[in-house]
Design an enzyme around this catalytic site. Structure first.
Site, mmCIF file in Angstrom:
data_model
loop_
_atom_site.group_PDB
_atom_site.id
_atom_site.type_symbol
_atom_site.label_atom_id
_atom_site.label_comp_id
_atom_site.label_asym_id
_atom_site.label_seq_id
_atom_site.Cartn_x
_atom_site.Cartn_y
_atom_site.Cartn_z
ATOM 1 N N PRO A 183 0.807 -1.131 0.168
ATOM 2 C CA PRO A 183 -0.040 0.106 -0.066
ATOM 3 C C PRO A 183 0.836 1.320 0.103
ATOM 4 C CG PRO A 183 0.069 -0.953 2.182
ATOM 5 C CD PRO A 183 0.728 -2.043 1.112
ATOM 6 N N MET A 184 0.496 2.313 -0.666
ATOM 7 C CA MET A 184 1.123 3.630 -0.706
ATOM 8 C C MET A 184 0.256 4.553 -0.962
ATOM 9 S SD MET A 184 4.772 2.705 -3.085
ATOM 10 C CE MET A 184 4.020 1.687 -4.221
ATOM 11 N N GLN A 196 -7.196 -0.837 3.326
ATOM 12 C CA GLN A 196 -6.466 -0.559 4.424
ATOM 13 C C GLN A 196 -7.012 0.479 5.493
ATOM 14 O OE1 GLN A 196 -2.590 1.343 4.779
ATOM 15 N NE2 GLN A 196 -1.620 -0.635 5.362
ATOM 16 N N CYS A 200 2.714 3.086 9.328
ATOM 17 C CA CYS A 200 3.114 4.286 8.877
ATOM 18 C C CYS A 200 3.901 5.245 9.910
ATOM 19 C CB CYS A 200 1.586 5.204 8.552
ATOM 20 S SG CYS A 200 2.130 6.956 7.818
ATOM 21 N N LYS A 233 -0.283 -4.888 8.892
ATOM 22 C CA LYS A 233 0.793 -4.470 8.203
ATOM 23 C C LYS A 233 1.674 -3.699 9.223
ATOM 24 C CE LYS A 233 3.075 -2.230 4.309
ATOM 25 N NZ LYS A 233 3.520 -1.188 4.888
ATOM 26 N N ASN A 262 8.407 -7.118 3.799
ATOM 27 C CA ASN A 262 8.556 -6.092 2.783
ATOM 28 C C ASN A 262 9.619 -5.133 3.398
ATOM 29 O OD1 ASN A 262 7.215 -3.027 3.614
ATOM 30 N ND2 ASN A 262 7.169 -3.607 1.458
ATOM 31 N N GLY A 263 10.169 -4.460 2.219
ATOM 32 C CA GLY A 263 11.111 -3.156 2.447
ATOM 33 C C GLY A 263 12.406 -3.460 1.949
ATOM 34 N N GLY A 313 6.880 -2.039 -2.916
ATOM 35 C CA GLY A 313 6.252 -0.901 -2.849
ATOM 36 C C GLY A 313 6.892 0.023 -4.047
ATOM 37 N N ARG A 314 7.959 0.931 -3.471
ATOM 38 C CA ARG A 314 8.600 2.072 -4.525
ATOM 39 C C ARG A 314 9.079 1.345 -5.670
ATOM 40 N NH1 ARG A 314 12.101 4.048 0.421
ATOM 41 N NH2 ARG A 314 11.972 2.000 0.913
#
Ligand SMILES: Cc1cc2nc3c(=O)[nH]c(=O)nc-3n(C[C@H](O)[C@H](O)[C@H](O)COP(=O)(O)O)c2cc1C
Length: 339
Positions: A10-11, A68, A99, A138, A199-200, A223-224
């Protein structure tokens, strides 16, 4: 062991329906909406704001999709989960405990819940009891190196019957920088009764497979990297199938931008959608011949027709220069060697 899954993380401002669909078309196994404020959703009496409606659209062709929620008031999170469930369009509800933004944690939301495990569990329980959809979590490893609360919260998610967890292998204090702690992630993945997605820090397809192996996760959340290369999901499938990767050429990149712009214009006012396309243009085009010039044109347009025309001119220009490249024997006879 189940087949690993590779999903879109999610972004905020990015994982709206249009971009999610592009990722699904490239083979993402799942996606999550950007975060939805439970306070606003739980209290919305009459009609949802335009932003909410855009965020919560689900386009035909989208695969497994979680909505989310972010918030820290259990009753409000439960009410929002009920509302999302009643919309009948999501496959799961995801809770944001990752977040790190100052504004978000300042009001006790997102990763602030990692340093208030009692409240975190109350939120998880409220959402679990409010819906019969699968519930996901998350989170990050913890607030900082001294407060690593993810192992206990992931175990609690298992006890509460959560569907899965996505673990960002950094603490809140690391924000988005520094290495992810693969060892800590592996310990959590191994101990968990429910699937954990790692993730990451994935930047390309090969990283995703290395990360999967190193953490022992059930899948990887990206994500990115997907913002710059939505085809990363196809690259991952290719790598796993032993097929070669290839550099995505100008026509494929332009096709992605055109599709994204067309979809986005169907979901929000044209001028807003086209202005928001600037960031995607600046992520997908650099490196191509003539990118600087087309980016200047794309940044100046405000309509879908203008956007498409600028991309078409760019491709035409490239085709013309390739025509020249493909016929070097003509050089000299028509004076091209002196151009
Ligand atoms: C612009 C941006 C917006 C984000 N918004 C959210 C969000 O709404 N909800 C969430 O859980 N995480 C959000 N994240 C965090 C990402 O889901 C992910 O955990 C983080 O970017 C690390 O993964 P990556 O290295 O693959 O990007 C956001 C990240 C970025 C860069």
């Amino acid at each position: 062991m189940r087949d690993p899954k590779f999903v879109l993380a999610p972004m905020d401002g990015m994982t709206r329906a249009s971009f999610r669909l592009i990722c699904f078309q490239y083979g993402a196994d799942g996606a999550t909406t950007e975060m939805i404020q439970s306070l606003a959703l739980g209290r919305a009496k009459r009609r949802l704001s335009d932003t909410f409606r855009e965020t919560m659209v689900r386009l035909p062709g989208e695969g497994d999709l979680a909505a989310q929620l972010i918030g820290s008031v259990p009753a409000m999170m439960g009410e929002s989960a009920r509302r999302l469930t009643a919309m009948n369009r999501f496959d799961a509800i995801d809770i944001n405990m990752g977040c790190p933004a100052r504004k978000v944690v300042g009001s006790g939301n997102g990763s602030a819940l990692l340093k208030d495990p009692d409240r975190a569990v109350a939120v998880m329980r409220a959402v679990r009891e409010a819906t019969d959809l699968p519930v996901r979590l998350k989170l990050r490893l913890g607030w900082d190196g001294e407060h690593i609360t993810a192992p206990a919260l992931v175990a609690e998610a298992g006890r509460l019957g959560f569907d899965s967890v996505t673990l960002h292998g950094r603490t809140r204090m690391q924000m988005y920088k520094g290495a992810v702690d693969v060892d800590a992630m592996r310990a959590i993945c191994t101990a968990s009764a429910i699937p954990v997605y790692a993730n990451g820090g994935v930047t390309e397809a090969a990283d995703a497979l290395t990360f999967l192996e190193a953490t022992g996760a059930a899948g990887v959340s990206i994500g990115r990297a997907a913002l710059k290369r939505p085809w990363i999901f196809d690259d991952i499938r290719r790598l796993r199938a032993g097929q070669p990767l290839y550099e995505r050429d100008a026509s494929e990149r332009v096709a992605v931008l055109e599709r994204l712009a067309t979809l986005a214009c169907g979901l929000r006012p044209e001028i807003v959608a086209i202005c928001e396309m600037r960031k995607f243009s600046s992520w997908l085009l650099p490196g191509l011949t003539g990118a600087g010039e087309v980016l200047r044109s794309l940044n100046a347009v405000t309509t879908l027709n203008g956007y498409r025309a600028a991309l078409d001119r760019f491709l035409d220009g490239l085709a013309r220069s390739h025509d020249t490249d493909y016929h070097p024997e003509l050089a000299g006879t028509v004076g091209l060697d002196t151009v």
